[in-house]
Design a protein around this motif. Structure first.
Motif, short mmCIF file in Angstrom:
data_model
loop_
_atom_site.label_atom_id
_atom_site.label_comp_id
_atom_site.label_asym_id
_atom_site.label_seq_id
_atom_site.Cartn_x
_atom_site.Cartn_y
_atom_site.Cartn_z
N GLY A 4 0.81 -1.20 0.00
CA GLY A 4 0.00 0.00 0.00
C GLY A 4 0.85 1.26 0.00
N TYR A 24 -3.79 8.71 7.44
CA TYR A 24 -2.69 7.73 7.45
C TYR A 24 -2.55 7.17 6.04
N HIS A 25 -1.34 7.22 5.51
CA HIS A 25 -1.14 6.75 4.13
C HIS A 25 0.04 5.81 3.98
N GLY A 26 0.64 5.38 5.09
CA GLY A 26 1.73 4.42 4.98
C GLY A 26 3.00 4.93 5.63
N GLU A 59 -8.09 9.89 2.47
CA GLU A 59 -8.79 8.60 2.59
C GLU A 59 -10.28 8.93 2.53
N ASP A 113 -7.00 7.48 -1.38
CA ASP A 113 -6.32 6.31 -0.83
C ASP A 113 -7.38 5.37 -0.27
N ILE A 130 -6.86 2.13 0.23
CA ILE A 130 -6.13 0.91 0.60
C ILE A 130 -6.89 0.17 1.70
N ALA A 131 -7.45 0.91 2.65
CA ALA A 131 -8.22 0.27 3.72
C ALA A 131 -9.69 0.14 3.37
N LYS A 179 -4.30 -3.99 0.56
CA LYS A 179 -4.88 -4.80 1.64
C LYS A 179 -5.80 -5.93 1.14
N1 PMP Z 1 -3.02 3.81 3.26
C1 PMP Z 1 -3.95 3.43 4.14
C2 PMP Z 1 -5.26 4.14 4.19
C3 PMP Z 1 -3.69 2.36 5.01
O1 PMP Z 1 -4.62 2.00 5.91
C4 PMP Z 1 -2.44 1.69 4.92
C5 PMP Z 1 -2.09 0.52 5.83
N2 PMP Z 1 -2.62 0.54 7.08
C6 PMP Z 1 -1.52 2.12 3.97
C7 PMP Z 1 -1.84 3.19 3.15
C8 PMP Z 1 -0.17 1.46 3.83
O2 PMP Z 1 -0.31 0.20 3.28
P1 PMP Z 1 0.83 -0.91 3.54
O3 PMP Z 1 0.83 -1.20 4.99
O4 PMP Z 1 0.40 -2.08 2.69
O5 PMP Z 1 2.12 -0.33 3.07
#
Ligand code: PMP
Length: 426
Positions: free
Chosen positions: A113, A146-148, A213, A247, A249-250, A276
């Protein structure tokens, strides 16, 4: 090997996330997992309330995903993606384009992510660079995100997070605005939108993109907001020549009750990050999707390629499992499953609201959150939950769960009861 010996070696050699080295808190030793249950070396079984950090939406050892993985392993487990391609990745990219908001046409497969956020940022910066607008290199985001954990993603994580102060001077300096007020159902606050408009306009000449997000801010605080703010962001970014990154990812793959959270707003971003649950939590894989406008802009630049090429990009095993996981999701009544979990969490957490020290209880889709008015005693809360047969990982002032979609009603009740008990004892 003897479990005690394994844990001793773990403490000595294995550096766990957000943990000191040598290890201080003894992790639980998992031997295997199936359905929604983790089995521990000491014989206990825990219902996984975390879906392995939002990923294992179908639970563990799902026969369909196991079969897809085995079938692909029998053909080719990996091959470099530069100059070579393969059917699992092509099918996956095509599927993602079909399912995500209309207008996203191109898919860059990444290995995590955080890397997909790095790629999304690279796409946006390079787009403006190619168009000769070289001053547009910063990002705007709202607080509490939160983005990583790699550097560009960290630069747009909540600025009050400890990592930020640690890396001041090293992280790119981004523009932060307050997070959206209210919850999912709260009305859109016009004065907040006016503030967004002012900030985007003021910084437009230096902004490459806004990154957020959509609908749920996850690891930065588990906050929900009205999707109307996403529509406002879409209009404002268009009006001021700023790109928009979502984003997901979640939130992707049904977690909030919509297949993608952008769907709550009917908005297409310029770049979309997924990860994810993409592989049902089986293997590490993520993706950054973009519009032809973004890709076309980059292609017209002095460096007409996206200079990014991870070794494990487009891994065939991960691609095959991702295809199987997405088909599995869509072949079932996933909306019904998520609604059922939402109802179960709402009912199960209703008693938590009145507990002393509980500041808020909120539920959206298959996400349940109990927020305290103080920081959780993580070890105590985890102990209470595991004694009730549930795996949770509270953080800061939050006890939360995002169960696998295959949880039964009884398992959802067990998770909610464990969250309530943990809140009472924490
Ligand atoms: N963006 C968001 C919204 C996340 O929740 C996460 C992981 N918790 C990430 C990015 C980062 O992903 P990764 O842990 O697979 O690097």
């Amino acid at each position: 090997m003897d479990p005690a010996k394994l844990l001793a070696l773990d403490a000595r050699h294995v550096w766990h996330p957000y943990a000191p080295m040598p290890g201080r808190v003894e992790p639980l030793l998992v031997t295997d997992a199936s359905g929604v249950r983790l089995r521990l070396a000491d014989g206990r079984e825990l219902v996984d309330g975390m879906s392995s950090w939002w990923a294992a939406i179908h639970g563990y050892r799902h026969p369909v995903l196991d079969a897809a993985l085995a079938e692909q392993a029998g053909r080719m487990s990996h091959v470099m993606f530069g100059g070579l391609t393969h059917e699992p990745a092509i099918r996956l990219a095509t599927k993602l384009v079909e399912l995500t908001p209309p207008g996203l046409e191109h898919v860059f497969l990444c290995d995590s992510g955080s890397v997909s956020v790095e790629v999304a940022v690279k796409m946006c910066l390079q787009y403006w660079q190619s168009l000769g607008r070289k001053g547009k290199r910063r990002l705007l985001t709202w607080r509490g995100g939160y983005h990583g954990d790699t550097f560009h993603p960290m630069s747009v994580c909540d600025p009050d997070d400890g990592m930020h102060s640690l890396w001041r001077g090293v992280l790119p300096e981004q523009v932060f605005v307050p997070e959206p007020p209210g919850g999912f159902g709260a009305p859109v606050d016009g004065s907040y939108v006016d503030m967004l408009a002012r900030e985007i306009e003021e910084h437009a000449d230096e902004l490459a993109a806004v990154i957020v997000e959509p609908v749920v801010q996850g690891a930065g605080g588990m906050r929900f907001h009205n999707p109307g703010y996403l529509r406002a962001l879409r209009e404002l970014t268009r009006a001021h020549d700023v790109l928009l990154i979502f984003d997901e990812i979640a939130t992707g793959f049904g977690r909030t009750g919509a297949l993608f959270a952008a769907g709550h707003a009917g908005v297409t971003p310029d770049v979309l990050c997924l990860g994810k649950a993409l592989t049902g939590g089986y293997l590490t894989m993520a993706a950054a999707l973009c519009t032809p406008e973004v890709a076309g802009g980059i292609s017209r630049g002095e460096l007409p390629v996206l200079a990014h090429g991870p070794t494990f990009m487009g891994n065939p095993l991960a691609s095959a499992v991702a295809n199987a996981s997405i088909d599995l999701l869509l072949d079932h009544d996933w909306q019904g499953a998520v609604r059922r979990i939402e109802t179960g969490l709402r009912e199960g957490l209703s008693g938590a609201v009145d507990l002393p020290g509980v500041a808020d209880v909120r539920v959206l889709g298959a996400i349940g959150v109990v927020q305290l008015d103080h920081d959780v005693d993580m070890a105590a809360a985890t102990k209470v939950a595991t004694e009730r047969g549930v795996w949770l990982r509270p953080f800061r002032d939050l006890i939360y769960a995002m169960p696998p979609y295959v949880c039964t009603d009884a398992e959802v009740r067990t998770i909610a009861a464990a969250m309530t008990a943990a809140a009472a004892g924490a």
